[in-house]
Scaffold this motif. Structure first.
Motif, PDB file in Angstrom:
ATOM      1  N   TRP A 253       0.833  -1.197   0.000  1.00  0.00           N
ATOM      2  CA  TRP A 253       0.000   0.000   0.000  1.00  0.00           C
ATOM      3  C   TRP A 253       0.871   1.251   0.000  1.00  0.00           C
ATOM      4  O   TRP A 253       1.806   1.367   0.791  1.00  0.00           O
ATOM      5  N   TYR A 254       0.533   2.205  -0.833  1.00  0.00           N
ATOM      6  CA  TYR A 254       1.158   3.524  -0.789  1.00  0.00           C
ATOM      7  C   TYR A 254       0.190   4.482  -0.096  1.00  0.00           C
ATOM      8  O   TYR A 254      -0.905   4.740  -0.592  1.00  0.00           O
TER       9      TYR A 254
ATOM     10  N   GLU B 143      10.335  12.465  -4.323  1.00  0.00           N
ATOM     11  CA  GLU B 143      11.654  11.990  -4.742  1.00  0.00           C
ATOM     12  C   GLU B 143      12.015  10.726  -3.976  1.00  0.00           C
ATOM     13  O   GLU B 143      11.945  10.690  -2.748  1.00  0.00           O
ATOM     14  N   GLY B 144      12.412   9.690  -4.700  1.00  0.00           N
ATOM     15  CA  GLY B 144      12.839   8.456  -4.056  1.00  0.00           C
ATOM     16  C   GLY B 144      11.663   7.652  -3.519  1.00  0.00           C
ATOM     17  O   GLY B 144      10.499   7.921  -3.791  1.00  0.00           O
ATOM     18  N   GLY B 145      11.999   6.616  -2.725  1.00  0.00           N
ATOM     19  CA  GLY B 145      10.973   5.794  -2.096  1.00  0.00           C
ATOM     20  C   GLY B 145      10.310   4.786  -3.011  1.00  0.00           C
ATOM     21  O   GLY B 145       9.308   4.169  -2.641  1.00  0.00           O
ATOM     22  N   GLU B 146      10.878   4.585  -4.216  1.00  0.00           N
ATOM     23  CA  GLU B 146      10.255   3.634  -5.145  1.00  0.00           C
ATOM     24  C   GLU B 146      10.383   2.200  -4.629  1.00  0.00           C
ATOM     25  O   GLU B 146      11.317   1.858  -3.899  1.00  0.00           O
ATOM     26  N   THR B 147       9.446   1.368  -5.029  1.00  0.00           N
ATOM     27  CA  THR B 147       9.603  -0.078  -4.869  1.00  0.00           C
ATOM     28  C   THR B 147      10.353  -0.569  -6.089  1.00  0.00           C
ATOM     29  O   THR B 147       9.939  -0.328  -7.226  1.00  0.00           O
ATOM     30  N   PHE B 148      11.454  -1.249  -5.868  1.00  0.00           N
ATOM     31  CA  PHE B 148      12.420  -1.547  -6.931  1.00  0.00           C
ATOM     32  C   PHE B 148      12.549  -3.057  -7.109  1.00  0.00           C
ATOM     33  O   PHE B 148      12.736  -3.790  -6.134  1.00  0.00           O
ATOM     34  N   PHE B 149      12.431  -3.523  -8.355  1.00  0.00           N
ATOM     35  CA  PHE B 149      12.591  -4.941  -8.699  1.00  0.00           C
ATOM     36  C   PHE B 149      13.834  -5.076  -9.594  1.00  0.00           C
ATOM     37  O   PHE B 149      13.759  -4.932 -10.816  1.00  0.00           O
ATOM     38  N   PRO B 150      15.008  -5.348  -9.002  1.00  0.00           N
ATOM     39  CA  PRO B 150      16.260  -5.331  -9.771  1.00  0.00           C
ATOM     40  C   PRO B 150      16.411  -6.473 -10.765  1.00  0.00           C
ATOM     41  O   PRO B 150      17.187  -6.361 -11.721  1.00  0.00           O
ATOM     42  N   LYS B 151      15.684  -7.601 -10.572  1.00  0.00           N
ATOM     43  CA  LYS B 151      15.798  -8.735 -11.489  1.00  0.00           C
ATOM     44  C   LYS B 151      14.679  -8.737 -12.534  1.00  0.00           C
ATOM     45  O   LYS B 151      14.449  -9.756 -13.195  1.00  0.00           O
ATOM     46  N   HIS B 152      14.006  -7.610 -12.689  1.00  0.00           N
ATOM     47  CA  HIS B 152      12.924  -7.477 -13.664  1.00  0.00           C
ATOM     48  C   HIS B 152      13.390  -7.940 -15.052  1.00  0.00           C
ATOM     49  O   HIS B 152      14.410  -7.486 -15.557  1.00  0.00           O
ATOM     50  N   GLY B 153      12.623  -8.871 -15.633  1.00  0.00           N
ATOM     51  CA  GLY B 153      12.902  -9.325 -16.988  1.00  0.00           C
ATOM     52  C   GLY B 153      13.916 -10.442 -17.103  1.00  0.00           C
ATOM     53  O   GLY B 153      14.141 -10.946 -18.212  1.00  0.00           O
ATOM     54  N   GLN B 154      14.521 -10.880 -16.008  1.00  0.00           N
ATOM     55  CA  GLN B 154      15.505 -11.955 -16.088  1.00  0.00           C
ATOM     56  C   GLN B 154      14.808 -13.293 -16.383  1.00  0.00           C
ATOM     57  O   GLN B 154      13.650 -13.494 -16.031  1.00  0.00           O
ATOM     58  N   PRO B 155      15.508 -14.223 -17.024  1.00  0.00           N
ATOM     59  CA  PRO B 155      14.893 -15.524 -17.337  1.00  0.00           C
ATOM     60  C   PRO B 155      14.648 -16.348 -16.077  1.00  0.00           C
ATOM     61  O   PRO B 155      15.231 -16.091 -15.018  1.00  0.00           O
TER      62      PRO B 155
ATOM     63  N   LYS C 200      11.087   0.241 -11.434  1.00  0.00           N
ATOM     64  CA  LYS C 200      10.812   1.091 -10.287  1.00  0.00           C
ATOM     65  C   LYS C 200       9.345   1.511 -10.318  1.00  0.00           C
ATOM     66  O   LYS C 200       8.858   1.987 -11.340  1.00  0.00           O
ATOM     67  N   VAL C 201       8.668   1.340  -9.184  1.00  0.00           N
ATOM     68  CA  VAL C 201       7.280   1.777  -9.056  1.00  0.00           C
ATOM     69  C   VAL C 201       7.241   2.908  -8.034  1.00  0.00           C
ATOM     70  O   VAL C 201       7.481   2.682  -6.850  1.00  0.00           O
ATOM     71  N   PRO C 202       6.950   4.133  -8.465  1.00  0.00           N
ATOM     72  CA  PRO C 202       6.949   5.263  -7.529  1.00  0.00           C
ATOM     73  C   PRO C 202       5.708   5.253  -6.649  1.00  0.00           C
ATOM     74  O   PRO C 202       4.639   4.788  -7.056  1.00  0.00           O
ATOM     75  N   PRO C 203       5.822   5.772  -5.415  1.00  0.00           N
ATOM     76  CA  PRO C 203       4.658   5.846  -4.526  1.00  0.00           C
ATOM     77  C   PRO C 203       3.575   6.765  -5.098  1.00  0.00           C
ATOM     78  O   PRO C 203       3.864   7.844  -5.609  1.00  0.00           O
ATOM     79  N   ARG C 204       2.347   6.290  -5.038  1.00  0.00           N
ATOM     80  CA  ARG C 204       1.192   7.076  -5.464  1.00  0.00           C
ATOM     81  C   ARG C 204       0.109   6.883  -4.406  1.00  0.00           C
ATOM     82  O   ARG C 204      -0.382   5.762  -4.219  1.00  0.00           O
TER      83      ARG C 204
ATOM     84  N   PRO D 129      16.002   4.626  -1.242  1.00  0.00           N
ATOM     85  CA  PRO D 129      16.095   5.706  -0.253  1.00  0.00           C
ATOM     86  C   PRO D 129      15.123   6.844  -0.554  1.00  0.00           C
ATOM     87  O   PRO D 129      14.915   7.221  -1.711  1.00  0.00           O
ATOM     88  N   VAL D 130      14.545   7.383   0.494  1.00  0.00           N
ATOM     89  CA  VAL D 130      13.597   8.485   0.373  1.00  0.00           C
ATOM     90  C   VAL D 130      14.363   9.803   0.242  1.00  0.00           C
ATOM     91  O   VAL D 130      15.436   9.989   0.825  1.00  0.00           O
ATOM     92  N   GLY D 131      13.824  10.723  -0.533  1.00  0.00           N
ATOM     93  CA  GLY D 131      14.491  11.989  -0.819  1.00  0.00           C
ATOM     94  C   GLY D 131      14.620  12.916   0.385  1.00  0.00           C
ATOM     95  O   GLY D 131      14.058  12.672   1.462  1.00  0.00           O
ATOM     96  N   THR D 132      15.341  14.002   0.159  1.00  0.00           N
ATOM     97  CA  THR D 132      15.650  14.964   1.207  1.00  0.00           C
ATOM     98  C   THR D 132      14.383  15.589   1.798  1.00  0.00           C
ATOM     99  O   THR D 132      13.491  16.025   1.059  1.00  0.00           O
ATOM    100  N   ASN D 133      14.323  15.586   3.137  1.00  0.00           N
ATOM    101  CA  ASN D 133      13.212  16.209   3.873  1.00  0.00           C
ATOM    102  C   ASN D 133      11.854  15.590   3.553  1.00  0.00           C
ATOM    103  O   ASN D 133      10.823  16.245   3.666  1.00  0.00           O
ATOM    104  N   LEU D 134      11.850  14.316   3.165  1.00  0.00           N
ATOM    105  CA  LEU D 134      10.608  13.654   2.795  1.00  0.00           C
ATOM    106  C   LEU D 134      10.366  12.429   3.682  1.00  0.00           C
ATOM    107  O   LEU D 134      11.292  11.892   4.302  1.00  0.00           O
ATOM    108  N   THR D 135       9.122  11.997   3.710  1.00  0.00           N
ATOM    109  CA  THR D 135       8.731  10.803   4.453  1.00  0.00           C
ATOM    110  C   THR D 135       7.841   9.937   3.577  1.00  0.00           C
ATOM    111  O   THR D 135       6.986  10.446   2.855  1.00  0.00           O
ATOM    112  N   LYS D 136       8.058   8.650   3.632  1.00  0.00           N
ATOM    113  CA  LYS D 136       7.229   7.698   2.892  1.00  0.00           C
ATOM    114  C   LYS D 136       6.479   6.820   3.896  1.00  0.00           C
ATOM    115  O   LYS D 136       7.082   6.216   4.776  1.00  0.00           O
TER     116      LYS D 136
END
Length: 506
Positions: A292-293, A299-311, A342-346, A372-379
């Motif tokens: 849930w977002y 800025e920042g705070g994305e959910t990141f899938f580094p192996k996206h598209g791998q076999p 990367k899926v940004p928070p919405r 990592p979440v951006g400067t002066n921000l909260t996720k």
């Protein structure tokens, strides 16, 4: 077993695959453990099933689109026998101990209860894992889900490997604000997870991997949390008995969660029998993560899938060390947020991803991180995990289970510490508590929260002392000690920890 060809005297050579099925549910990609089924009514009233192995288009896998004739066999007696015949005829491995039976579903995720329902379905889905999983099909594919929280939801595919979906406006603005308020009221503490064997041996700190704060929100905490629990079940089509409590997360400036899995890679948990038992030798775990977002993050705070598209390595296997690496499949830098998906928070959106393949094998491409979440921000965000089996499902150690060899467990090669002890608590006091460890000097250290009607399992040592403290009033239970190999206690309504001999199994 059913036949792989139409029986003699019935001509199926001219039966083409349905254009609607191909356009809506078949993919260029293959999804291990999935078979798309197209019921066929033949001349003379006969019935057969065209199968699309892996959910693939015939053009992508021309030798894997077969027709099964079940009507003239003993399999066409019940949906259970027909399901078994489909799996056996298509070469699926026999069920292992603790494995969930195969099942067949309609396009809205409803389990088909009888043969008439199967014949009436324009398309059906055989899933080896035995629990519903939405088909990903292709990036950008949209599915209109009925009966989600009393309305509909639009599920959009973001990724095929791993299978990631998005639902926007799943939570209202008022609901997101209320969830955050409940978390603040509950109190947040440093996030912790389950350590792999090598990290336990090295004494690794949790902050090496994650720096967020968390709180656990059970259904009894608020009518809203209970309402959202049912809405999640509507979304996943998995009963609420499979839903874990909400894990609320707050990330401040620069805070992160490095790459990790939401399922248990058993080969990384040598000699941790409790982990193998609780995961049912690989057949129980967090099937899906609904994330849930709760606010927008500029800025920042994305959910990141580094192996996206791998076999998918060795897709026909059930897992184990041979499936970890292959050409094109590699382990990324766990600290990096470069590349991948990367899926940004919405605010109000949720993303749903599956941690397992439809075969029931863990998906290594589901590795994910919180950037990592951006400067002066909260996720603000939250996890809602949905398991393959109900949460109260239990298992015991099974000597000779096939998973032991598959994942590299070699019995008897490791020394067992005679002082090692597993501490288990059940909370029946009606209030949320914190598990506290007490030093020899009487100092107390908070380890983790324990929800109402929840269970906590900790690795400890002989003589280590614990108590449970009310999260609201500060009231303490009596102090208990761990006796190898395992001690199990229940916190009663009078706030006493009592030995629970009948609940020592995991």
């Amino acid at each position: 077993a059913a036949q792989l060809l139409i029986r003699p005297g019935v001509d199926a050579s001219g039966i083409a695959a349905s254009a609607a099925v191909q356009e809506e549910y078949l993919s260029e990609d293959s999804f291990p453990g999935l078979v798309v089924l197209e019921p066929l009514k033949l001349e003379g009233g006969a019935w057969a099933l065209r199968t699309y192995y892996g959910g693939q288009l015939p053009s992508a896998a021309p030798d894997r689109s077969l027709v099964l004739d079940l009507l003239g066999t003993a399999a066409w007696i019940s949906i259970e026998k027909a399901t078994d015949a489909i799996g056996t005829s298509l070469g699926f491995a026999p069920l292992e101990p603790l494995q969930t039976p195969w099942a067949v579903f309609d396009a809205q995720g409803g389990r088909l209860q009888d043969l008439e329902a199967l014949k009436a379905a324009p398309v059906a889905f055989f899933l080896e894992v035995g629990v519903w999983m939405w088909p990903a099909v292709r990036i950008g594919f949209e599915q209109q889900l009925r009966d989600v929280g009393g309305g509909t939801a639009l599920l959009r595919t973001l990724s095929l490997r791993p299978k990631v979906f998005e639902v926007r406006e799943f939570l209202s603005r008022e609901e997101t604000e209320e969830v955050m308020r409940l978390g603040k009221k509950q109190g947040l503490h440093a996030s912790q997870g389950k350590m792999q064997s090598r990290d336990l041996e090295a004494g690794t700190q949790h902050t090496k991997f994650r720096t967020s704060k968390q709180a656990w929100l059970g259904n009894s905490l608020s009518p809203l949390i209970a309402k959202l629990d049912l809405r999640i079940s509507d979304l996943t089509r998995v009963p609420a008995s499979h839903n874990e409590p909400v894990q609320l997360l707050r990330y401040g400036e620069g805070q992160y969660y490095h790459g990790h899995m939401d399922w248990t890679e058993l080969e990384l948990y040598d000699n941790q029998r409790d982990v193998w038992i609780s995961s049912h030798f690989g057949h129980q775990g967090r099937l899906a993560t609904v994330f849930w977002y709760l606010n927008d993050v500029e800025e920042g705070g994305e959910t990141f899938f580094p192996k996206h598209g791998q076999p998918i390595c060795e897709p026909a296997l059930r897992g184990g060390k041979r499936t970890r690496h292959c050409t094109g499949a590699f382990d990324p830098d766990m600290k990096s947020c470069d590349g991948g998906l990367k899926v940004p928070p919405r605010k109000g959106s949720v993303i749903l991803w599956y941690n397992f393949h439809p075969s029931g094998r863990g998906d290594r491409n589901s590795l994910h991180a919180g950037c990592p979440v951006g400067t002066n921000l909260t996720k603000w965000s939250a996890n809602k995990w949905v398991t393959i089996k109900p949460l109260d499902s239990r298992a015991q150690w099974i000597e000779g289970h096939p998973a032991l060899k598959r994942h590299g467990w070699v019995e008897g090669t490791a020394e067992v510490d005679p002082n090692a002890c597993q501490m288990v608590f059940f909370n029946e006091a009606g209030v949320q508590v914190d598990v506290m460890w007490q030093s020899d000097q009487g100092e107390l250290r908070k380890l983790e929260p324990l929800l109402v009607d929840g269970r906590s399992s900790l690795k400890s040592f002989r003589g280590h002392q614990f108590l449970l403290r009310s999260a609201s009033s500060g009231r303490d239970s009596n102090v208990v000690a761990c006796t190898p190999p395992r001690s199990t206690f229940t916190l009663s309504k009078d706030f006493r920890l009592k030995v629970a001999e009948a609940r020592t199994e995991l």
